[in-house]
Scaffold this active site. Structure first.
Site, PDB file in Angstrom:
ATOM      1  N   ASN A   1      -9.826   4.297  -3.436  1.00 33.70           N
ATOM      2  CA  ASN A   1     -10.978   3.179  -2.824  1.00 33.70           C
ATOM      3  C   ASN A   1     -11.575   2.268  -3.965  1.00 33.70           C
ATOM      4  OD1 ASN A   1     -12.479   6.383  -1.396  1.00 33.70           O
ATOM      5  ND2 ASN A   1     -10.915   4.804  -0.502  1.00 33.70           N
TER       6      ASN A   1
ATOM      7  N   CYS B   1      -5.810   0.091   5.668  1.00 31.92           N
ATOM      8  CA  CYS B   1      -5.253  -0.283   4.461  1.00 31.92           C
ATOM      9  C   CYS B   1      -4.646   0.284   3.649  1.00 31.92           C
ATOM     10  CB  CYS B   1      -6.831  -0.673   3.821  1.00 31.92           C
ATOM     11  SG  CYS B   1      -7.717  -2.104   4.584  1.00 31.92           S
TER      12      CYS B   1
END
Length: 251
Positions: A70, A190
């Protein structure tokens, strides 16, 4: 300007001197409540922007935990926070950035059963979640509750932001835009397709601008418009979305 402390007047001085904003506009931000769905790449740009701008209450909804992958785009988190609850950490970040902000964390997965409880009572919803099932749940609920929705998405080099007020006779809702084919979590992510880190930040910051304009009432009405960003060609374009008369959410 008696509604503001000396600290606030100094903090928001660059807003207050804007003729379109002034003290009246800043007061509207100070009174505003925004629900933010998703503390990912888009939320990591929108949350600091809205907290710094002086939005009084931010309710951050995300059931995820920070992962190392992340950190390339979710810049409000640190390496030593891996494994922590995103919503809690994001709320901590917002309060540290601006002590005048009431940042609330909802470390829970948003679904049909809790969506109205989580977003009800807010003046605007900003959705940066990563799947269509959640987006449609949020979109349908915002239409039912008559809460303006800023929906933002980013993948690879492409970004999009739209403002929706589907309960109005001439304005589309989010479901008018995407239809009924995506009420599952089976969609591009993603993790599978990648996303340029700064592109997510660009989209999140733009979504915050759209939200502030809507709350303060400055500029033209953006409801029903979709703003598309192409990060490869460095191009923005705008399209107007039609209302679907047969939409099951707002038709």
């Amino acid at each position: 300007m008696s509604d503001f402390t000396d600290n606030e007047l100094e903090r928001y001085a660059r807003h207050i001197v804007l003729p379109q904003m002034g003290g009246v506009g800043q007061r509207r931000l100070k009174d505003a409540r925004i629900a933010i769905v998703g503390a990912g790449g888009i939320g990591s740009a929108a949350i600091p922007a809205l907290a710094a701008a002086g939005v009084r209450t931010l309710t951050i909804i995300d059931d995820g935990r920070v992962e190392r992958s992340n950190l390339q785009r979710q810049t409000i988190f640190r390496d030593d926070q891996i494994g922590g609850h995103k919503a809690t950490l994001a709320a901590d970040f917002a309060r540290a950035l601006n002590p005048h902000v009431n940042a609330l964390a909802a470390d829970t997965r948003l679904d049909d059963a809790n969506v109205e409880r989580l977003i009800g009572g807010h003046h605007l919803v900003l959705d940066g979640s990563d799947n269509f099932a959640t987006r449609l749940t949020v979109g349908d609920a915002s239409t039912r509750l008559h809460i303006p929705l800023v929906s933002a998405a980013a993948i690879q080099f492409q970004g999009q932001v739209g403002l929706f007020r589907g309960w109005e006779a001439d304005k589309p809702c989010y479901r008018c835009f995407v239809g009924d084919a995506f009420d599952t979590e089976d969609c591009d992510t993603c993790a599978e397709n990648g996303v340029l880190g700064p592109l997510a930040a660009t989209v999140g910051s733009f979504a915050a601008v759209v939200a502030i304009r809507a709350l303060v009432g400055i500029g033209g009405d953006a409801a029903g418009k979709l703003f598309l960003f192409d990060g490869l060609n460095l191009d923005w374009r705008t399209i107007r979305l039609p209302k679907d008369g047969g939409c099951k959410a707002c038709g």
